[in-house]
Design a protein around this motif. Structure first.
Motif, PDB file in Angstrom:
ATOM      1  N   PHE A 382       8.816   9.541 -32.196  1.00 31.70           N
ATOM      2  CA  PHE A 382       8.994   9.189 -30.782  1.00 31.70           C
ATOM      3  C   PHE A 382       7.999   9.948 -29.909  1.00 31.70           C
ATOM      4  N   GLY A 383       6.765   9.945 -30.374  1.00 29.44           N
ATOM      5  CA  GLY A 383       5.664  10.586 -29.675  1.00 29.44           C
ATOM      6  C   GLY A 383       4.359   9.969 -30.163  1.00 29.44           C
ATOM      7  N   PRO A 384       3.214  10.361 -29.601  1.00 27.34           N
ATOM      8  CA  PRO A 384       1.943   9.695 -29.897  1.00 27.34           C
ATOM      9  C   PRO A 384       1.255  10.216 -31.157  1.00 27.34           C
ATOM     10  N   ILE A 385       1.942  10.100 -32.283  1.00 26.41           N
ATOM     11  CA  ILE A 385       1.397  10.567 -33.560  1.00 26.41           C
ATOM     12  C   ILE A 385       1.798   9.565 -34.639  1.00 26.41           C
ATOM     13  N   VAL A 386       0.851   9.240 -35.538  1.00 30.54           N
ATOM     14  CA  VAL A 386       1.129   8.191 -36.518  1.00 30.54           C
ATOM     15  C   VAL A 386       0.393   8.499 -37.823  1.00 30.54           C
ATOM     16  N   PRO A 387       0.995   8.170 -38.983  1.00 26.55           N
ATOM     17  CA  PRO A 387       0.308   8.338 -40.261  1.00 26.55           C
ATOM     18  C   PRO A 387      -0.331   7.030 -40.735  1.00 26.55           C
ATOM     19  N   LEU A 388      -1.474   7.144 -41.396  1.00 21.40           N
ATOM     20  CA  LEU A 388      -2.078   6.041 -42.130  1.00 21.40           C
ATOM     21  C   LEU A 388      -1.886   6.323 -43.614  1.00 21.40           C
ATOM     22  N   LEU A 389      -1.445   5.304 -44.370  1.00 21.31           N
ATOM     23  CA  LEU A 389      -1.149   5.471 -45.792  1.00 21.31           C
ATOM     24  C   LEU A 389      -1.812   4.352 -46.589  1.00 21.31           C
ATOM     25  N   LYS A 390      -2.235   4.662 -47.798  1.00 21.89           N
ATOM     26  CA  LYS A 390      -2.929   3.691 -48.643  1.00 21.89           C
ATOM     27  C   LYS A 390      -1.950   2.933 -49.543  1.00 21.89           C
ATOM     28  N   TRP A 391      -2.301   1.675 -49.823  1.00 21.92           N
ATOM     29  CA  TRP A 391      -1.586   0.929 -50.855  1.00 21.92           C
ATOM     30  C   TRP A 391      -2.567   0.044 -51.619  1.00 21.92           C
ATOM     31  N   SER A 392      -2.187  -0.311 -52.848  1.00 15.86           N
ATOM     32  CA  SER A 392      -3.009  -1.209 -53.652  1.00 15.86           C
ATOM     33  C   SER A 392      -2.191  -2.339 -54.249  1.00 15.86           C
ATOM     34  N   ASN A 393      -0.913  -2.086 -54.492  1.00 20.43           N
ATOM     35  CA  ASN A 393      -0.025  -3.073 -55.098  1.00 20.43           C
ATOM     36  C   ASN A 393       0.941  -3.598 -54.049  1.00 20.43           C
ATOM     37  N   GLU A 394       1.012  -4.921 -53.927  1.00 19.55           N
ATOM     38  CA  GLU A 394       1.832  -5.538 -52.868  1.00 19.55           C
ATOM     39  C   GLU A 394       3.310  -5.169 -52.982  1.00 19.55           C
ATOM     40  N   ASP A 395       3.849  -5.253 -54.175  1.00 21.08           N
ATOM     41  CA  ASP A 395       5.271  -4.926 -54.355  1.00 21.08           C
ATOM     42  C   ASP A 395       5.545  -3.470 -53.986  1.00 21.08           C
ATOM     43  N   ASP A 396       4.611  -2.598 -54.323  1.00 26.33           N
ATOM     44  CA  ASP A 396       4.749  -1.180 -53.976  1.00 26.33           C
ATOM     45  C   ASP A 396       4.724  -0.988 -52.463  1.00 26.33           C
ATOM     46  N   ALA A 397       3.840  -1.698 -51.782  1.00 19.15           N
ATOM     47  CA  ALA A 397       3.757  -1.588 -50.323  1.00 19.15           C
ATOM     48  C   ALA A 397       5.061  -2.042 -49.670  1.00 19.15           C
ATOM     49  N   ILE A 398       5.627  -3.120 -50.173  1.00 19.98           N
ATOM     50  CA  ILE A 398       6.895  -3.628 -49.617  1.00 19.98           C
ATOM     51  C   ILE A 398       8.018  -2.622 -49.855  1.00 19.98           C
ATOM     52  N   GLU A 399       8.057  -2.072 -51.084  1.00 25.75           N
ATOM     53  CA  GLU A 399       9.102  -1.095 -51.411  1.00 25.75           C
ATOM     54  C   GLU A 399       8.989   0.139 -50.518  1.00 25.75           C
ATOM     55  N   ARG A 400       7.773   0.623 -50.305  1.00 22.58           N
ATOM     56  CA  ARG A 400       7.586   1.808 -49.460  1.00 22.58           C
ATOM     57  C   ARG A 400       7.917   1.500 -48.006  1.00 22.58           C
ATOM     58  N   ALA A 401       7.548   0.330 -47.547  1.00 22.34           N
ATOM     59  CA  ALA A 401       7.866  -0.047 -46.162  1.00 22.34           C
ATOM     60  C   ALA A 401       9.374  -0.113 -45.942  1.00 22.34           C
ATOM     61  N   ASN A 402      10.108  -0.581 -46.963  1.00 23.43           N
ATOM     62  CA  ASN A 402      11.565  -0.711 -46.851  1.00 23.43           C
ATOM     63  C   ASN A 402      12.305   0.584 -47.157  1.00 23.43           C
ATOM     64  N   ASN A 403      11.591   1.591 -47.626  1.00 22.32           N
ATOM     65  CA  ASN A 403      12.234   2.839 -48.055  1.00 22.32           C
ATOM     66  C   ASN A 403      12.561   3.715 -46.844  1.00 22.32           C
ATOM     67  N   SER A 404      13.526   3.256 -46.062  1.00 23.65           N
ATOM     68  CA  SER A 404      13.951   3.969 -44.858  1.00 23.65           C
ATOM     69  C   SER A 404      15.368   3.549 -44.529  1.00 23.65           C
ATOM     70  N   LYS A 405      16.112   4.468 -43.946  1.00 25.26           N
ATOM     71  CA  LYS A 405      17.458   4.112 -43.505  1.00 25.26           C
ATOM     72  C   LYS A 405      17.425   3.220 -42.265  1.00 25.26           C
ATOM     73  N   GLU A 421       3.605 -14.395 -44.564  1.00 25.99           N
ATOM     74  CA  GLU A 421       5.010 -14.759 -44.361  1.00 25.99           C
ATOM     75  C   GLU A 421       5.844 -14.409 -45.577  1.00 25.99           C
ATOM     76  N   ARG A 422       5.263 -14.551 -46.779  1.00 24.92           N
ATOM     77  CA  ARG A 422       5.993 -14.190 -47.995  1.00 24.92           C
ATOM     78  C   ARG A 422       6.351 -12.703 -47.984  1.00 24.92           C
ATOM     79  N   ILE A 423       5.395 -11.865 -47.585  1.00 21.86           N
ATOM     80  CA  ILE A 423       5.672 -10.428 -47.493  1.00 21.86           C
ATOM     81  C   ILE A 423       6.693 -10.154 -46.398  1.00 21.86           C
ATOM     82  N   ALA A 424       6.525 -10.816 -45.238  1.00 18.90           N
ATOM     83  CA  ALA A 424       7.404 -10.579 -44.089  1.00 18.90           C
ATOM     84  C   ALA A 424       8.860 -10.869 -44.424  1.00 18.90           C
ATOM     85  N   ARG A 425       9.092 -11.904 -45.222  1.00 19.59           N
ATOM     86  CA  ARG A 425      10.467 -12.273 -45.558  1.00 19.59           C
ATOM     87  C   ARG A 425      11.130 -11.271 -46.499  1.00 19.59           C
ATOM     88  N   GLN A 426      10.352 -10.361 -47.044  1.00 18.94           N
ATOM     89  CA  GLN A 426      10.911  -9.329 -47.926  1.00 18.94           C
ATOM     90  C   GLN A 426      11.134  -8.001 -47.212  1.00 18.94           C
TER      91      GLN A 426
END
Length: 479
Positions: A382-405, A421-426
């Motif tokens: 909740f402030g002006p700071i953000v991380p950039l993270l690398k991904w190479s595998n689509e399923d891994d990126a989706i899993e990491r994006a969803n890995n939050s409460k 849209e396929r990624i968005a629906r997951q």
């Protein structure tokens, strides 16, 4: 309605269309200067009881008015706000800290939202009909509702509760944040010239006011926007009287950037959607997952654009990042920035605290590919700071994006729309965008998954949350 209000004058609480002073008062501070703003009321239990009684009395008549009557008054209220918007925008900058351009945007959206709600009628639905009977689903209003409003968007989020509550036939009490009470009190004052007594009231107070409202036996619904921690307390309190409750809570929004994007086209919007309102919006991008093939190029473009972002007082020209809104949040954001050196995070763009000012200023920072379990990844800063993270595998990126409460918003950026849209629906989030982020509209439901909330605001879904569902069976040819 051409009523004008004096935004520099001490307001009372708005109870039954009267300005009611209180024995005790308090004030907030201008987050750009640290200087005190004028005094505002501190509501007591008696004030709450009085307001609730008037709301309950007003509900009897208000709930029986026609949709067109309620719509016309909502439109008149929007016109009255518009007549005062220039002064109100300046007041919003002073109490909230956001740049004047963003304050204007907040009022633009507020007027659009109110005028849209005035067109959204919740009608009876015929569920079944034959020669013997007809079955309707009807949507009677709940009664007395209360909107608990946060400090980051006090005007839009306050009026975003008022419109749905009133247009569906409820009465409403607004409780502004103690950090930003001024505009909401003035909106209540404007409403005195438009709505019948008791229909729209505003109570300002300290930290004890919230529990007085959430525990009150004669309030039928609480709509709360704020932190996850406080939202749990609100829900626990509402359970005592089985109140209806809508919770719109925090987010930690991921954005997945695919390797086929046009970096030059998307970076200006993506960078802006991190640092807008100093990062103090629950649905801003909080984590970037960037495909490794374009990671370096994307990072460098983000840094280059961020160099052009100006931090300063909201009345200065071309400012994007104003102050952190209050000292409590300022300390939280400073603590997150202190993690940079403690944890040896690599910075792509090194922001920091502007110690020489009296205001709560922190400049933007971009963290370069920190570990996935870092606080900057797992927590909402909740402030002006953000991380950039690398991904190479689509399923891994989706899993990491969803890995939050949390699951408030998420986005996918991809030239291949079918893939996007396929990624968005997951992605597990209440709002998901392809090639955009933070689009909202009054006719589109807005809410979260998981710990980001319960229920929705806005849209037909949101309006129905201010109603009970009643099944009505009418038998023909019995008599």
């Amino acid at each position: 309605m051409g009523v004008k209000v004096d935004v520099t004058k001490y307001p009372g609480n708005v109870i039954n269309n009267k300005l009611v002073p209180t024995a005790a008062t308090r004030h907030s501070v201008n987050p750009s200067t640290g200087k005190a703003l004028y005094e505002v009321p501190v509501a007591t239990q008696q004030d709450v009881d009085t307001a609730v009684k008037h709301a309950r009395d007003a509900f009897r008549a208000w709930s029986q008015t026609t949709f067109s009557e309620r719509a016309n008054l909502l439109l008149a209220f929007a016109d009255a706000i518009e007549a005062n918007r220039e002064d109100m925008e300046k007041l919003l900058v002073q109490e909230q800290g956001k740049p004047l351009s963003l304050a204007k945007t907040e009022f633009d959206m507020t007027l659009i939202w109110l005028r849209a709600f005035a067109t959204m009628e919740i009608k009876d639905e015929v569920l079944d009909e034959n020669d013997e009977r007809i079955v309707y689903q009807t949507f009677p209003p709940l009664g007395v509702c209360c909107g608990i409003v946060p400090w980051n968007w006090p005007v839009l989020l306050g009026m975003g509760k008022l419109g749905p509550a009133l247009i569906t036939g409820n009465t409403l009490i607004i409780k502004p944040s103690p950090f930003t009470p001024y505009c909401d009190l003035k909106l209540g004052e404007i409403g005195m010239s438009v709505f019948p007594p008791g229909v729209f009231q505003v109570l300002s107070g300290g930290d004890d006011l919230g529990p007085m409202l959430t525990e009150h036996p004669d309030i039928d619904k609480i709509s709360f926007t704020g932190s996850i921690f406080t939202g749990k307390k609100v829900m626990e309190s509402c359970a005592k009287t089985l109140k209806r409750v809508t919770l719109e809570l925090g987010g930690n929004d991921p954005a997945i950037i695919c390797e086929d994007v046009d970096i030059e086209k998307i970076v200006p919007k993506l960078a802006t959607l991190v640092f807008l309102n100093s990062g103090q919006i629950c649905m801003l991008v909080k984590r970037y997952y960037v495909h490794e093939k374009i990671y370096d190029q994307f990072r460098d473009a983000m840094v280059e654009f961020t160099k052009s972002i100006k931090t300063g007082d909201g009345f200065e020209p071309d400012v994007t990042v104003g102050p952190i809104q209050n000292s409590m949040q300022y300390e939280k954001v400073k603590d997150m920035y202190s993690e940079i050196s403690k944890c040896s995070w690599k910075t792509a763009f090194e922001g920091g605290v502007k110690e020489a000012t009296n205001g709560f200023f922190i400049t933007p920072a971009i963290i370069d590919n920190p570990p996935e379990d870092s606080r900057i990844v797992t927590e909402e800063p909740f402030g002006p700071i953000v991380p950039l993270l690398k991904w190479s595998n689509e399923d891994d990126a989706i899993e990491r994006a969803n890995n939050s409460k949390t699951g408030l918003g998420a986005s996918v950026w991809c030239k291949d729309l079918k893939r996007g849209e396929r990624i968005a629906r997951q992605l597990s989030a209440g709002s998901v965008w392809v090639n955009s982020h933070f689009d909202v509209a009054p006719n589109v439901p807005f809410g979260g998954h998981k710990w980001s909330g319960i229920g929705s605001e806005w849209g037909t879904t949101g309006l129905k949350s201010y109603c009970n569902s009643r099944s009505l069976w009418v038998w023909k040819n019995v008599m």
